[in-house]
Write an enzyme that holds these catalytic residues in place. Structure first.
Site, PDB file in Angstrom:
ATOM      1  N   HIS A  72       0.812  -1.213   0.000  1.00 11.60           N
ATOM      2  CA  HIS A  72       0.000   0.000   0.000  1.00 11.60           C
ATOM      3  C   HIS A  72       0.851   1.270   0.000  1.00 11.60           C
ATOM      4  O   HIS A  72       0.324   2.384  -0.185  1.00 11.60           O
ATOM      5  CB  HIS A  72      -0.936   0.015   1.211  1.00 11.60           C
ATOM      6  CG  HIS A  72      -2.335   0.405   0.875  1.00 11.60           C
ATOM      7  ND1 HIS A  72      -2.635   1.497   0.099  1.00 11.60           N
ATOM      8  CD2 HIS A  72      -3.538  -0.138   1.214  1.00 11.60           C
ATOM      9  CE1 HIS A  72      -3.945   1.619  -0.039  1.00 11.60           C
ATOM     10  NE2 HIS A  72      -4.526   0.621   0.632  1.00 11.60           N
ATOM     11  N   ASP A  74      -2.399   3.250  -4.244  1.00 10.85           N
ATOM     12  CA  ASP A  74      -3.627   3.137  -3.472  1.00 10.85           C
ATOM     13  C   ASP A  74      -4.544   2.090  -4.104  1.00 10.85           C
ATOM     14  O   ASP A  74      -4.195   1.441  -5.101  1.00 10.85           O
ATOM     15  CB  ASP A  74      -4.332   4.494  -3.367  1.00 10.85           C
ATOM     16  CG  ASP A  74      -4.596   5.108  -4.744  1.00 10.85           C
ATOM     17  OD1 ASP A  74      -4.678   4.352  -5.737  1.00 10.85           O
ATOM     18  OD2 ASP A  74      -4.724   6.336  -4.831  1.00 10.85           O
TER      19      ASP A  74
END
Length: 454
Positions: free
Chosen positions: A425, A429
Site C-alpha cells: 500500500h 492506493d
C-alpha cells in the site's frame, strides 16, 4: 616434490555466508583433475557442486556430510606435483552455482581401474593414493543403493530428516522412480516407530526426558511420542526469514475478482491446435501480467526504505511460486516483458524442472520484480499470499472450474477463475491496484484486449 594446497569454501555470492555439505564426491586418496567437482553443497539459494581449482591427490577432507561450513573454511587439501612452465597451479575458476570456465577436456574424471596418477600438473605415487573410485555427480541418474555406495534420496531435506531421527536409509525401499527414497517413505517409518513406541511405552516412560539424536535440540520432558523437529536451515530457513521480513515491513492489502476464463481457454486450445510448441496457461497469464504492468508501472517497483523512495523499474523479471520437495522456491524469468508466449512457456518449463531437481542457481532465484502465484494447482479458489520481499505486488490465480455464470444476459456454465492482487500500500492506493486487477480480468475474459499491447 609434491606440494600440499588447501582448498577453502569459496565466496558463494548473493550475500550467502555458509553452506551445508550434502555429499562428498571424492574420497581421501582419490586423484582429481583441475576443476573437477569435489563436493555437493546446499546453500539458502540452491544445491550446487563445488569444483576444485587444483589437480592432484586428495590428502584430507574437512567436515562430514550434514556439516555446515562458513565461507573461507577449509574443504580439502590436495597434494600436487611440481607445476610445469606451461600449466598453472590451479584454474581459479570457482563459481558456485554457475560452474567453471575451464575447457571441457580438463574436467575429466578418474574412472575405476585407471592408473593412480595426478591430473596434468602433478604425479602421485601409487603407494600414496587409495584405489581409484568411480566418481558420482549430482546430475547422474539415481541408482539403487549398494552396501558402500550412495543412497538415492530425492532431496537433502529428506536425508536430514532421516539422519535427525535415526532412520537408516539403506534399510528403506524407496517408492519413487528407480527406488528413489521420498519424504513420504521416511515419514512412514517415523509414524510406524511412533506407533510402536506408543504401544510399548509404560506411563512412567512417557513422561521421562526423551534423548535427542546427535545435533538435535532435546525434546522437552513430557513431549508427545514421535515428535519431529526440523531445523529451519537451508532453503526452508531462507524462506522463513524472507516471509517474516515481508510481513514486518510491507503494509499489504488484497483485492480480488472473479473472471470468466472460457475465452482464454479457447484461445489457448486454438493456439495449440495450430501446431508447433504447446503454449502453457501460465505463459498466457504471464503475458497478461507484463501487459498490465506496462499500464500500471507503480506495481513493478520496490520501496527504498533508507532513502524513503519508491523505485519504479524499467524491466519485468517475473517470479513464479514453485512448490518442491525442498520447500517453496520462486524462480525468476528474466526480461519477461520482452518474451512471447512460446518463449515464456519454454522458460517456465526449464526453471520448473531445475526447481524440482534442486539445480537452480542463485541468479535464477533472485532479482524478481513481480510474482505470479498459481495456487490453483492445489485445488483452491483464493488466497492472500505474502508478498515476495522486496517486490511490491503478487498476482494470485485460483483454480479454473465450471460454474453457473450470466453470459450475454443468460445463465450458462462457464470456466470461472478467481484472481487476487496482494500489493504494497506504500507504492499505490486501491484505485491503482483495482485498475491493474480489472485489466488482468478483462484480458482473461477477452484475450483480444491483449492485441493492443502486442
Amino acid at each position: 616434490m609434491a606440494q600440499v594446497l588447501e582448498f577453502k569454501l569459496p565466496d558463494l555470492g548473493e550475500g550467502l555466508t555458509e553452506a551445508e555439505i550434502v555429499r562428498w564426491l571424492v574420497q581421501v586418496g582419490d586423484v582429481v583433475a583441475i576443476d573437477q567437482p569435489v563436493v555437493e553443497v546446499e546453500t539458502a539459494k540452491a544445491m550446487v557442486e563445488v569444483p576444485c581449482p587444483y589437480g592432484g591427490v586428495v590428502t584430507a577432507r574437512f567436515g562430514e556430510e550434514g556439516t555446515e561450513l562458513p565461507v573461507g573454511a577449509p574443504l580439502l587439501t590436495v597434494a600436487v606435483g611440481e607445476p610445469s612452465a606451461q600449466e598453472p597451479e590451479g584454474s581459479g575458476n570457482v563459481l558456485v552455482g554457475y560452474g567453471t570456465q575451464a575447457p571441457a577436456a580438463r574436467r575429466r574424471r578418474v574412472r575405476a581401474g585407471a592408473p593412480a596418477t595426478a591430473a596434468r600438473n602433478g604425479t602421485a605415487r601409487p603407494e600414496d593414493a587409495a584405489p581409484p573410485r568411480t566418481q558420482v555427480t549430482a546430475s547422474a541418474p539415481a541408482a539403487p543403493a549398494v552396501a558402500d555406495g550412495p543412497v538415492p534420496v530425492i532431496s537433502p531435506l529428506v536425508r536430514r530428516l532421516a539422519r535427525d531421527n535415526g532412520v537408516d536409509l539403506r534399510q528403506l525401499a524407496g517408492s519413487g522412480p528407480d527406488g528413489l527414497i521420498l519424504r513420504a517413505d521416511v515419514e512412514d517409518v517415523l509414524r510406524a516407530n511412533s506407533a510402536r513406541a506408543a504401544v510399548t511405552a509404560a506411563p512412567a516412560e512417557r513422561t521421562a526426558p526423551v534423548a535427542a539424536p546427535a545435533g538435535r535440540t532435546p525434546v522437552a520432558t513430557g513431549a508427545p511420542a514421535g515428535e519431529v523437529r526440523i531445523p529451519l536451515k537451508g532453503i526452508r530457513g531462507a524462506v522463513a526469514d524472507k516471509l517474516s521480513r515481508s510481513r514486518r515491513e510491507i503494509p499489504d492489502a488484497t483485492c480480488w475478482v472473479d473472471a470468466d476464463a472460457t475465452e482464454l481457454m479457447r484461445a489457448r486450445a486454438a493456439m495449440n491446435a495450430a501446431g508447433g510448441s504447446k503454449i502453457s496457461l501460465l505463459a498466457l497469464l504471464a503475458r497478461v501480467c507484463t501487459a498490465a504492468l506496462a499500464r500500471f508501472p507503480e506495481l513493478n517497483s520496490y520501496v527504498d526504505t533508507e532513502a524513503r523512495e519508491v523505485v519504479r523499474l524499467g524491466h519485468v523479471h517475473l517470479g513464479f511460486a514453485a512448490q518442491t520437495e525442498r520447500g517453496l522456491v520462486v524462480p525468476v524469468v528474466r526480461d519477461a516483458h520482452a518474451r512471447d508466449a512460446e518463449s515464456l512457456t519454454g522458460e517456465f518449463a526449464r526453471l520448473t524442472e531445475a526447481a524440482r531437481t534442486g539445480t537452480l542457481t542463485p541468479g535464477e532465484l533472485t532479482g524478481g520484480t513481480f510474482t505470479l502465484n498459481n495456487y490453483g494447482v492445489f485445488g483452491v479458489d483464493g488466497s492472500t499470499p505474502i508478498i515476495n520481499h522486496p517486490e511490491a505486488a503478487m498476482l494470485g490465480v485460483g483454480r479454473i472450474i465450471a460454474k453457473p455464470w450470466v453470459h450475454e444476459g443468460e445463465l450458462a456454465v462457464r470456466q470461472v477463475v478467481q484472481l487476487s492482487l496482494t500489493f504494497d500500500h506504500r507504492v499505490c492506493d486501491g484505485g491503482t491496484a483495482g485498475g491493474f486487477l480489472r485489466y488482468v480480468a478483462d484480458c482473461v475474459e477477452q484475450p483480444a484486449v491483449l492485441l493492443r499491447t502486442l
